[in-house]
Scaffold this active site. Structure first.
Site, PDB file in Angstrom:
ATOM      1  N   HIS A 167      -2.238   2.485   7.575  1.00 16.20           N
ATOM      2  CA  HIS A 167      -0.930   1.901   7.863  1.00 16.20           C
ATOM      3  C   HIS A 167      -0.161   1.609   6.584  1.00 16.20           C
ATOM      4  O   HIS A 167       1.071   1.774   6.532  1.00 16.20           O
ATOM      5  CB  HIS A 167      -1.082   0.623   8.694  1.00 16.20           C
ATOM      6  CG  HIS A 167       0.180   0.201   9.364  1.00 16.20           C
ATOM      7  ND1 HIS A 167       0.980  -0.800   8.873  1.00 16.20           N
ATOM      8  CD2 HIS A 167       0.784   0.663  10.499  1.00 16.20           C
ATOM      9  CE1 HIS A 167       2.028  -0.951   9.675  1.00 16.20           C
ATOM     10  NE2 HIS A 167       1.937  -0.080  10.664  1.00 16.20           N
ATOM     11  N   CYS A 168      -0.862   1.201   5.552  1.00 20.28           N
ATOM     12  CA  CYS A 168      -0.215   0.916   4.268  1.00 20.28           C
ATOM     13  C   CYS A 168       0.391   2.172   3.639  1.00 20.28           C
ATOM     14  O   CYS A 168       1.365   2.085   2.886  1.00 20.28           O
ATOM     15  CB  CYS A 168      -1.218   0.324   3.285  1.00 20.28           C
ATOM     16  SG  CYS A 168      -2.176  -1.065   3.907  1.00 20.28           S
ATOM     17  N   LEU A 169      -0.199   3.322   3.931  1.00 23.06           N
ATOM     18  CA  LEU A 169       0.222   4.580   3.322  1.00 23.06           C
ATOM     19  C   LEU A 169       1.335   5.276   4.094  1.00 23.06           C
ATOM     20  O   LEU A 169       1.935   6.236   3.579  1.00 23.06           O
ATOM     21  CB  LEU A 169      -0.980   5.531   3.215  1.00 23.06           C
ATOM     22  CG  LEU A 169      -2.085   5.105   2.250  1.00 23.06           C
ATOM     23  CD1 LEU A 169      -3.351   5.900   2.509  1.00 23.06           C
ATOM     24  CD2 LEU A 169      -1.634   5.290   0.806  1.00 23.06           C
TER      25      LEU A 169
END
Length: 387
Positions: free
Chosen positions: A375-377
């Site tokens: 999700h961070c990417l």
């Protein structure tokens, strides 16, 4: 075009709504991905192919990494200048490769936060101030100018008008919405001294409502234990549909995550969303065995002056809540090995909660070693239907 030219009312759509594409940034930074980012690249390429099953991908790549990307995706032989684009069709959808220099790969935090108009015909990109998760107070690297420019650069590439929220500091991973006016955040992150210390909680809430068009902010007390982002919400809680959230959980009372999750559960159990609904909470267990750096893994990094370093045995903020919705799938971070059973349990729960989507397991240890996860990417680019 900036926000002052836009008179319409825009809303922050949920991640589980339709996407036009996903924004990604190729992993290169030696302090995140190691002197040889090969392992991270393999998982990253697998993630891209999974996204391309149901939507386009816009991939930012530095000129020095273009050749490696070309090998993974059989790009036509070409030499691109800054901000030029190469597009290839893969599995029915398109991979758009843009040459752009960045400081790291966390598109969720450095890319725009996109809003849509009420009739879903237009898109608006919110550009926050980025300061590497804490600036000079407790930021994770000393120089972040290129990352701070990503949102504006990407909006210009796609032709989207920009709402400039600077100097307000925010990362995309610190907010999560149901698409119906409710925003999830954590107090640990948004009230941290490295973000907007001159603003009160009430002033921060007002800024979020103004910038995102949301109606109600739900302030979870804490995030995932030892999360170096000051506990982003996208690692601890997420909407799977309006009125329903998954919450990172452990039944092990000796685990340092236990009191944090208990506080969040108590909070979520006592609030309503923007529509006045009580929330249905689904407990999504964290990996049973803590995911930690090995001595060999730490030795592979090359850190710049002022960059946050790693230590052997240091616990990573591994969580299955850090999954990503595509148009047809859920990309689930999996850790394998001694956590194979935990991976299976997480996949099964999400399959039950979202039967309309295919849960795709992505080997995510290289991602969590970099300090974040799927999700961070990723950053969704919502679909619009212009005239």
């Amino acid at each position: 075009m900036t926000d002052k030219n836009v008179k319409e009312i825009f809303r922050f759509p949920a991640e589980f709504e339709r996407h036009e594409a996903t924004l990604l940034i190729w992993p290169e930074r030696p302090g995140s991905w190691g002197k040889d980012p090969g392992k991270a690249e393999v998982s990253f390429a697998e993630m891209i192919r999974a996204i391309l099953i149901s939507e386009d991908v816009h991939l930012l790549v530095s000129g020095s990494a273009l050749e490696r990307v070309a090998e993974y995706f059989r790009l036509p032989e070409t030499r691109l200048l800054p901000e030029q684009t190469c597009t290839v069709s893969l599995t029915g959808h398109k991979l758009h490769v843009h040459i752009m220099d960045t400081d790291d790969s966390w598109a969720r935090d450095t890319g725009p936060t996109w809003l849509v108009s009420g009739d879903r015909r237009r898109r608006l990109a919110v550009n926050w101030k980025f300061n590497a998760w804490g600036g000079t107070y407790d930021g994770l690297y000393a120089n972040w100018e290129r990352d701070d420019a990503v949102a504006g650069n990407v909006a210009r590439l796609l032709g989207d008008p920009v709402r400039d929220a600077s100097p307000f500091v925010l990362e995309g991973g610190s907010i999560h919405t149901d698409g119906e006016g409710t925003l999830l955040v954590t107090e640990a992150c948004l009230l941290s001294k490295g973000r907007n210390p001159e603003l009160s909680k009430g002033e921060i809430e007002a800024k979020l409502k103004q910038a995102l068009g949301v109606e109600k902010i739900l302030w979870l007390p804490r995030g995932i234990y030892d999360d170096e982002t000051n506990e982003h919400v996208d690692n601890v809680a997420a909407f799977v549909r309006p009125g329903e959230v998954v919450l990172a959980w452990t039944e092990d009372e000796t685990d340092p995550q236990y009191p944090l999750s208990v506080m969040d559960h108590a909070y979520l159990s006592g609030v309503t969303d923007a529509k006045g609904r009580r929330l249905k909470i689904h407990k999504l267990p964290i990996p049973r065995i803590p995911v930690c750096y090995t001595e060999e893994e730490v030795s592979e990094y090359a850190f710049e002056p002022g960059e946050d370093t790693r230590e052997p045995g240091e616990r990573l903020a591994a969580s299955y809540v850090n999954f990503y919705f595509t148009n047809r799938s859920i990309l689930l971070p999996c850790f394998g090995g001694e956590n194979e059973e935990s991976d299976r349990i997480a996949a099964k729960l999400l399959e039950e909660l979202c039967p309309e989507r295919n849960v795709i397991r992505i080997p995510a240890r290289p991602f969590i070693l970099g300090g974040g996860n799927i999700h961070c990417l990723t950053q969704q680019i919502p679909e619009v239907n212009p005239d």
